[in-house]
Design a protein around this motif. Structure first.
Motif, PDB file in Angstrom:
ATOM      1  N   PHE A 292      66.861 -16.842  23.799  1.00 30.41           N
ATOM      2  CA  PHE A 292      67.871 -16.804  24.861  1.00 30.41           C
ATOM      3  C   PHE A 292      67.522 -17.731  26.025  1.00 30.41           C
ATOM      4  N   SER A 293      66.242 -17.806  26.403  1.00 25.03           N
ATOM      5  CA  SER A 293      65.863 -18.575  27.586  1.00 25.03           C
ATOM      6  C   SER A 293      65.656 -20.053  27.302  1.00 25.03           C
ATOM      7  N   LEU A 294      65.268 -20.410  26.063  1.00 27.53           N
ATOM      8  CA  LEU A 294      65.022 -21.801  25.712  1.00 27.53           C
ATOM      9  C   LEU A 294      65.934 -22.291  24.591  1.00 27.53           C
ATOM     10  N   GLY A 295      66.187 -21.413  23.612  1.00 28.28           N
ATOM     11  CA  GLY A 295      66.985 -21.822  22.466  1.00 28.28           C
ATOM     12  C   GLY A 295      68.417 -22.157  22.839  1.00 28.28           C
ATOM     13  N   ILE A 296      69.034 -21.318  23.674  1.00 28.40           N
ATOM     14  CA  ILE A 296      70.431 -21.573  24.060  1.00 28.40           C
ATOM     15  C   ILE A 296      70.567 -22.873  24.854  1.00 28.40           C
ATOM     16  N   PRO A 297      69.714 -23.134  25.876  1.00 22.91           N
ATOM     17  CA  PRO A 297      69.825 -24.440  26.546  1.00 22.91           C
ATOM     18  C   PRO A 297      69.576 -25.612  25.609  1.00 22.91           C
ATOM     19  N   ALA A 298      68.557 -25.493  24.736  1.00 19.72           N
ATOM     20  CA  ALA A 298      68.264 -26.597  23.817  1.00 19.72           C
ATOM     21  C   ALA A 298      69.423 -26.838  22.854  1.00 19.72           C
ATOM     22  N   PHE A 299      69.982 -25.745  22.319  1.00 19.93           N
ATOM     23  CA  PHE A 299      71.095 -25.889  21.378  1.00 19.93           C
ATOM     24  C   PHE A 299      72.326 -26.497  22.051  1.00 19.93           C
ATOM     25  N   THR A 300      72.664 -26.000  23.237  1.00 19.01           N
ATOM     26  CA  THR A 300      73.859 -26.495  23.927  1.00 19.01           C
ATOM     27  C   THR A 300      73.705 -27.956  24.326  1.00 19.01           C
ATOM     28  N   LEU A 301      72.544 -28.294  24.890  1.00 16.87           N
ATOM     29  CA  LEU A 301      72.324 -29.684  25.281  1.00 16.87           C
ATOM     30  C   LEU A 301      72.347 -30.599  24.060  1.00 16.87           C
ATOM     31  N   GLY A 302      71.698 -30.159  22.982  1.00 18.38           N
ATOM     32  CA  GLY A 302      71.706 -30.965  21.767  1.00 18.38           C
ATOM     33  C   GLY A 302      73.105 -31.158  21.215  1.00 18.38           C
ATOM     34  N   ARG A 303      73.908 -30.089  21.249  1.00 22.47           N
ATOM     35  CA  ARG A 303      75.271 -30.187  20.738  1.00 22.47           C
ATOM     36  C   ARG A 303      76.102 -31.164  21.552  1.00 22.47           C
ATOM     37  N   TRP A 304      75.975 -31.093  22.892  1.00 20.20           N
ATOM     38  CA  TRP A 304      76.759 -31.998  23.725  1.00 20.20           C
ATOM     39  C   TRP A 304      76.272 -33.437  23.592  1.00 20.20           C
ATOM     40  N   LEU A 305      74.956 -33.631  23.443  1.00 24.40           N
ATOM     41  CA  LEU A 305      74.434 -34.981  23.279  1.00 24.40           C
ATOM     42  C   LEU A 305      74.914 -35.602  21.970  1.00 24.40           C
ATOM     43  N   VAL A 306      74.887 -34.817  20.901  1.00 19.87           N
ATOM     44  CA  VAL A 306      75.352 -35.327  19.609  1.00 19.87           C
ATOM     45  C   VAL A 306      76.858 -35.552  19.631  1.00 19.87           C
ATOM     46  N   GLY A 307      77.590 -34.579  20.185  1.00 23.57           N
ATOM     47  CA  GLY A 307      79.047 -34.709  20.229  1.00 23.57           C
ATOM     48  C   GLY A 307      79.508 -35.844  21.117  1.00 23.57           C
ATOM     49  N   GLY A 308      78.796 -36.090  22.213  1.00 24.90           N
ATOM     50  CA  GLY A 308      79.204 -37.163  23.121  1.00 24.90           C
ATOM     51  C   GLY A 308      78.859 -38.544  22.618  1.00 24.90           C
ATOM     52  N   GLY A 309      77.828 -38.625  21.755  1.00 24.11           N
ATOM     53  CA  GLY A 309      77.438 -39.920  21.224  1.00 24.11           C
ATOM     54  C   GLY A 309      76.813 -40.816  22.280  1.00 24.11           C
ATOM     55  N   THR A 310      76.849 -42.110  22.009  1.00 20.10           N
ATOM     56  CA  THR A 310      76.234 -43.067  22.930  1.00 20.10           C
ATOM     57  C   THR A 310      77.087 -43.316  24.169  1.00 20.10           C
ATOM     58  N   SER A 311      78.365 -42.934  24.120  1.00 19.74           N
ATOM     59  CA  SER A 311      79.253 -43.232  25.245  1.00 19.74           C
ATOM     60  C   SER A 311      78.886 -42.459  26.511  1.00 19.74           C
ATOM     61  N   ILE A 312      78.200 -41.313  26.349  1.00 14.34           N
ATOM     62  CA  ILE A 312      77.856 -40.516  27.527  1.00 14.34           C
ATOM     63  C   ILE A 312      76.635 -41.071  28.259  1.00 14.34           C
ATOM     64  N   TRP A 313      75.924 -41.979  27.622  1.00 15.39           N
ATOM     65  CA  TRP A 313      74.738 -42.560  28.258  1.00 15.39           C
ATOM     66  C   TRP A 313      75.160 -43.797  29.058  1.00 15.39           C
ATOM     67  N   ARG A 314      75.787 -43.535  30.194  1.00 15.83           N
ATOM     68  CA  ARG A 314      76.198 -44.626  31.083  1.00 15.83           C
ATOM     69  C   ARG A 314      74.967 -45.016  31.916  1.00 15.83           C
ATOM     70  N   MET A 315      74.219 -45.981  31.376  1.00 16.44           N
ATOM     71  CA  MET A 315      72.895 -46.257  31.915  1.00 16.44           C
ATOM     72  C   MET A 315      72.929 -46.739  33.357  1.00 16.44           C
ATOM     73  N   ASP A 316      74.000 -47.425  33.768  1.00 16.22           N
ATOM     74  CA  ASP A 316      74.057 -47.857  35.160  1.00 16.22           C
ATOM     75  C   ASP A 316      74.170 -46.671  36.098  1.00 16.22           C
TER      76      ASP A 316
END
Length: 522
Positions: A292-316
């Motif tokens: 609950f304390s680590l798995g849920i944040p890791a899963f949610t962040l991983g899901r959004w990172l994968v779902g967003g793809g490279t477009s969410i990494w606006r490096m500027d």
């Protein structure tokens, strides 16, 4: 020759040390007055509003609703955190739980995840989650390490001879734990519970995201939407009173009992309890807690990172937010640590009643919620010092007030290890008080100062409330960028900022875990 040299040094010592002490005391008092500005603001706001208006704004149904929410949140969250932390600490420190070392680290690791990122992760998994139940659940998984960390350290320092004596008198294991072990954990439990309580009162992002109203969310709503200063001031008064009530309750529960053992010998290591067939069922507690304390944040962040793809990494944009965050953290951390040097020196070199009073003022000021500190500085700069409004100086001052104890604790421990005679020798050679302090104690206490800078800087990195209200125009830290994107329901775009905050917070978490292990020489 040695006796002649000693007598020649004494007059210089007598000339220099009082000057150093006087200069340091003056600086420490000045910092204390700055730190107490939010408290002075609350008192001024109460008087300036007038009793009739204050009474109407404080004793109204909205304040009653917020008070009920606050009381229920504190009453349920702190006991659950306490029970969970004591059970986890006993399993990881006093039993043969499989993988105890790993679980002890995983019980501290949730501190690396900002509370509002915890809330973001839960909302991303269950979009409909809201209200008191959600607030309690997320608060528990975000804040229970504040109790686990001191309790686990206390377990390692307990003398098992007392437990053996109680058992030899015929007490059952549960009775021994209740009558012998728990009383010795009182200081750790009270300290951890107080930290959780103050965080519950000060937190904004966690509760705003799940639509649970607290005094902090209400104050910011008043400030941002209607800029109703008087109503916000009175809510701040009630919030500060709640903080004082928590401080008083903690002092009353802690009491004045002695907890040190007097007698010959050295405390031995406690016997490890054999769990036997209960070992794997007991694994469920740390496993579920970590999920609950680590798995849920890791899963949610991983899901959004994968779902967003490279477009969410606006490096500027990410690079700009990261650079601004690092600059603010570095400047704020250095300023906070520098401000802590005088009182750290006094508490070690001149432990008088005045120095203890000043130190108490620092801790009292830091217990003020960030929203109250920000509201005070906004009002003061707008009314009296307009050129300082929304400048780097104002936000750095807010960080100094909020995070001063973090630097103070580290500095005090390091200064205590530096021989006082080095300062005396530097003063006898004609150096000024400030130069003598800088060239000896400050330089040799550099590791503690670096730790203080790191602790304050990482606290600044995850700070949201005061930063939003005080940051100069154009500032966009990682926390501010994350919050702005979640406000636009762009959870995928916010994920990179959350990941960066967690990655930069992990070293602090590991340092806390490592230092707690070093207490018992493990």
């Amino acid at each position: 020759m040695s006796s002649i040299a000693d007598t020649s040094v004494l007059p210089a010592q007598r000339r220099r040390l009082p000057a150093a002490s006087s200069w340091t005391m003056t600086t420490a008092v000045s910092v204390a007055l700055l730190a107490l500005m939010p408290l002075g603001f609350v008192l001024w706001a109460t008087v300036a509003t007038g009793w009739e208006t204050a009474q109407q704004l404080i004793f109204r149904s909205r304040v009653g609703e917020l008070m009920i929410n606050t009381i229920l949140l504190v009453v349920f969250t702190i006991p659950i955190c306490t029970l969970l932390s004591v059970a986890l600490a006993w399993l990881t420190e006093r039993s043969d739980l499989p993988g105890a070392r790993l679980w002890s680290w995983l019980c501290v690791a949730p501190l690396a995840v900002p509370a509002f990122v915890h809330s973001y992760a839960w909302v991303g998994l269950w979009p409909g989650i809201h209200g008191l139940g959600a607030g309690i659940a997320i608060s528990v998984v975000a804040y229970f390490p504040f109790v686990y960390l001191p309790v686990s350290a206390a377990f390692r320092l307990l003398d098992p001879a007392l437990e053996d004596q109680a058992a030899s008198l015929g007490l059952a294991p549960l009775a021994v734990f209740r009558r012998v072990v728990l009383p010795q954990l009182r200081l750790a439990l009270c300290g951890g519970a107080l930290l959780i309580g103050l965080h519950l009162l000060a937190e904004y992002g966690l509760y705003a995201m799940i639509r649970f109203d607290t005094f902090t969310t209400a104050i910011i709503d008043q400030f941002q939407s209607t800029y109703n200063g008087v109503a916000a001031y009175m809510l701040a008064v009630v919030l500060v009173v709640c903080c004082f009530v928590l401080l008083g309750l903690e002092a009353a529960v802690r009491g004045r009992r002695r907890y040190a053992r007097l007698g010959p010998g050295v405390a031995r290591q406690a016997k490890v309890a054999r769990l036997g067939r209960w070992a794997y069922p007991c694994l469920l507690l740390p496993l579920v807690t970590s999920a609950f304390s680590l798995g849920i944040p890791a899963f949610t962040l991983g899901r959004w990172l994968v779902g967003g793809g490279t477009s969410i990494w606006r490096m500027d944009e990410i690079g700009l937010a990261l650079s601004q965050t690092l600059v603010i953290c570095l400047v704020g951390g250095l300023a906070t640590t520098t401000a802590a040097v005088p009182i750290a020196w006094l508490s070690v070199r001149r432990p008088t009643r005045a120095s203890r009073l000043l130190e108490a003022c620092y801790y009292l000021a830091s217990s003020m919620p960030g929203v109250v500190v920000a509201l005070a500085l906004v009002t003061i700069t707008v009314r009296l010092l307009l050129p300082l409004y929304q400048t780097l100086a104002t936000i750095v001052l807010a960080y100094v007030i909020m995070f001063l104890p973090r630097a103070l604790v580290s500095l005090r421990a390091s200064i205590a290890q530096v021989p006082m005679e080095l300062e005396q020798a530097a003063a006898s050679l004609g150096r000024s008080p400030a130069n003598a302090l800088w060239s000896t104690t400050v330089r040799l206490a550099a590791p503690g100062a670096a730790a203080g800078v790191a602790l304050a800087s990482l606290g600044i990195m995850n700070e949201l409330t005061a930063t939003q209200m005080l940051a100069p125009n154009g500032t966009r830290t990682l926390a501010m960028a994350f919050w702005a994107l979640t406000g636009e329901i762009d959870y995928a775009g916010a994920a990179p900022y959350a990941v960066l905050m967690v990655l930069f917070s992990l070293p602090l978490t590991w340092l806390l875990h490592h230092q707690s292990k070093k207490i018992a020489g493990r």
